[in-house]
Design a protein around this motif. Structure first.
Motif, PDB file in Angstrom:
ATOM      1  N   ASN A   1      21.489  27.289  56.589  1.00  0.00           N
ATOM      2  CA  ASN A   1      21.542  25.990  57.300  1.00  0.00           C
ATOM      3  C   ASN A   1      22.531  25.919  58.499  1.00  0.00           C
ATOM      4  O   ASN A   1      22.723  25.038  58.970  1.00  0.00           O
ATOM      5  N   GLY A   2      23.409  26.934  58.413  1.00  0.00           N
ATOM      6  CA  GLY A   2      24.220  26.898  59.567  1.00  0.00           C
ATOM      7  C   GLY A   2      25.549  26.291  59.216  1.00  0.00           C
ATOM      8  O   GLY A   2      26.374  26.011  60.133  1.00  0.00           O
ATOM      9  N   LEU A   3      25.738  26.311  57.960  1.00  0.00           N
ATOM     10  CA  LEU A   3      27.105  25.584  57.567  1.00  0.00           C
ATOM     11  C   LEU A   3      28.455  26.623  57.589  1.00  0.00           C
ATOM     12  O   LEU A   3      27.908  27.787  57.252  1.00  0.00           O
ATOM     13  N   LYS A   4      29.339  26.230  58.020  1.00  0.00           N
ATOM     14  CA  LYS A   4      30.593  27.286  57.921  1.00  0.00           C
ATOM     15  C   LYS A   4      31.438  26.877  56.857  1.00  0.00           C
ATOM     16  O   LYS A   4      32.487  27.893  56.654  1.00  0.00           O
ATOM     17  N   LEU A   5      31.531  25.761  56.124  1.00  0.00           N
ATOM     18  CA  LEU A   5      32.471  25.664  54.981  1.00  0.00           C
ATOM     19  C   LEU A   5      31.743  24.627  54.102  1.00  0.00           C
ATOM     20  O   LEU A   5      31.042  23.562  54.574  1.00  0.00           O
ATOM     21  N   PHE A   6      32.002  24.928  52.779  1.00  0.00           N
ATOM     22  CA  PHE A   6      31.687  23.804  51.821  1.00  0.00           C
ATOM     23  C   PHE A   6      32.399  23.750  50.359  1.00  0.00           C
ATOM     24  O   PHE A   6      33.312  24.472  50.402  1.00  0.00           O
ATOM     25  N   ALA A   7      32.561  22.518  49.897  1.00  0.00           N
ATOM     26  CA  ALA A   7      33.522  22.389  48.706  1.00  0.00           C
ATOM     27  C   ALA A   7      32.287  22.393  47.494  1.00  0.00           C
ATOM     28  O   ALA A   7      31.278  21.558  47.678  1.00  0.00           O
ATOM     29  N   ILE A   8      32.574  23.066  46.610  1.00  0.00           N
ATOM     30  CA  ILE A   8      32.040  22.869  45.359  1.00  0.00           C
ATOM     31  C   ILE A   8      32.885  21.659  44.362  1.00  0.00           C
ATOM     32  O   ILE A   8      33.840  22.074  44.256  1.00  0.00           O
ATOM     33  N   THR A   9      32.083  20.689  43.954  1.00  0.00           N
ATOM     34  CA  THR A   9      32.908  19.519  43.329  1.00  0.00           C
ATOM     35  C   THR A   9      32.183  19.184  42.090  1.00  0.00           C
ATOM     36  O   THR A   9      31.563  18.123  42.174  1.00  0.00           O
ATOM     37  N   ASP A  10      32.105  19.970  41.052  1.00  0.00           N
ATOM     38  CA  ASP A  10      31.720  19.760  40.021  1.00  0.00           C
ATOM     39  C   ASP A  10      32.333  18.746  39.276  1.00  0.00           C
ATOM     40  O   ASP A  10      33.332  18.438  39.355  1.00  0.00           O
ATOM     41  N   HIS A  11      31.492  17.994  38.179  1.00  0.00           N
ATOM     42  CA  HIS A  11      32.232  16.670  37.532  1.00  0.00           C
ATOM     43  C   HIS A  11      33.445  17.138  36.796  1.00  0.00           C
ATOM     44  O   HIS A  11      33.626  18.284  36.198  1.00  0.00           O
ATOM     45  N   GLY A  12      34.535  16.241  36.747  1.00  0.00           N
ATOM     46  CA  GLY A  12      35.476  16.314  35.989  1.00  0.00           C
ATOM     47  C   GLY A  12      35.485  16.311  34.589  1.00  0.00           C
ATOM     48  O   GLY A  12      34.277  15.982  33.991  1.00  0.00           O
ATOM     49  N   PRO A  13      36.122  17.110  33.702  1.00  0.00           N
ATOM     50  CA  PRO A  13      35.758  17.167  32.325  1.00  0.00           C
ATOM     51  C   PRO A  13      35.444  15.920  31.421  1.00  0.00           C
ATOM     52  O   PRO A  13      35.489  16.271  30.296  1.00  0.00           O
TER      53      PRO A  13
END
Length: 245
Positions: free
Chosen positions: A30-42
């Motif tokens: 998709n041409g993305l350069k940066l992403f953040a994985i943000t799984d749900h808090g515990p």
């Protein structure tokens, strides 16, 4: 479309269906350069254990030319703005997104929601408030926009809120974009992907911000460097491996 996505979930949040590897492959496509994985808090029922967030330190910073940030979508827990992210988790994470989720914070009334959201921002740990336009959690929109600008917290326009996740969000999201524009604050876009196939999808975010003439120079997703500079300013942490992004 912008090359940064700041909100997505992996199979570690068990109501999502893609892995870190899936997201890297889709980002390349998709041409993305940066992403953040943000799984749900515990504190969410199907969230990973806090060790999951501490152990993100073993992730490579860059895979196949794509930068990866270690993040969380924490839960705002109460009217005092506490979140389920503390201790060693804070040292391991680059990005803290926080928002309301019904299993953790049952909807109450506009005053409670507004107080809790502003308290979470005032606490200094949160960088982005997730899906503040959720109609199940009405807030005083001008007040949260002013607070976000004051505490330098970005408010999110969440693309999935327009499609399936939080029906009825669009009027609130438009009002939030207008209020943040007028308050001099920042917006962040999130696909809120629960499969890699929607990574980087911001069509509704873009439509709303264009409709209200929101200044592009106050959208964090426009370049990786803009987002990284924002986080460094907020946290004092410099990520040396991403210096060239």
């Amino acid at each position: 479309m912008y090359p940064v996505d700041l909100h997505m979930h992996t199979v570690a949040s068990t109501h999502a269906y893609s892995t870190l590897h899936d997201y890297v492959a889709q980002a390349k496509q998709n041409g993305l350069k940066l992403f953040a994985i943000t799984d749900h808090g515990p504190d969410m029922a199907d969230a990973p254990h806090y060790w999951h967030f501490v152990n993100m330190r073993i992730w490579p910073r860059v895979i196949d030319g794509v930068a990866i940030l270690r993040g969380i979508e924490a839960n705002i827990k109460n009217q005092q703005g506490e979140i389920d992210c503390s201790g060693p988790m804070l040292d391991a994470l680059d990005l803290i997104v926080a928002g309301f989720h019904e299993p953790v914070y049952a909807p109450r009334d506009k005053k409670h929601h507004t107080d809790a959201m502003i308290a979470a921002m005032a606490g200094g740990l949160v960088h982005i408030i997730s899906h503040p336009g959720n109609p199940k959690f009405p807030v005083d929109i001008p007040a949260i926009a002013e607070a976000a600008a004051h505490y330098d917290v970005a408010l999110e326009i969440n693309n999935s809120s327009f499609t399936h996740s939080r029906p009825g969000s669009e009027p609130n999201c438009r009002a939030i974009a207008q209020a943040v524009r007028d308050a001099g604050g920042r917006l962040a876009f999130g696909s809120d992907s629960h499969t890699a196939f929607t990574l980087g999808h911001f069509e509704h975010c873009l439509r709303i911000t264009r409709e209200v003439d929101f200044p592009e120079d106050r959208v964090l997703n426009v370049t990786p460097r803009r987002l990284l500079d924002f986080l460094e300013q907020r946290t004092g942490k410099h990520i040396a491996e991403l210096a060239d992004f």
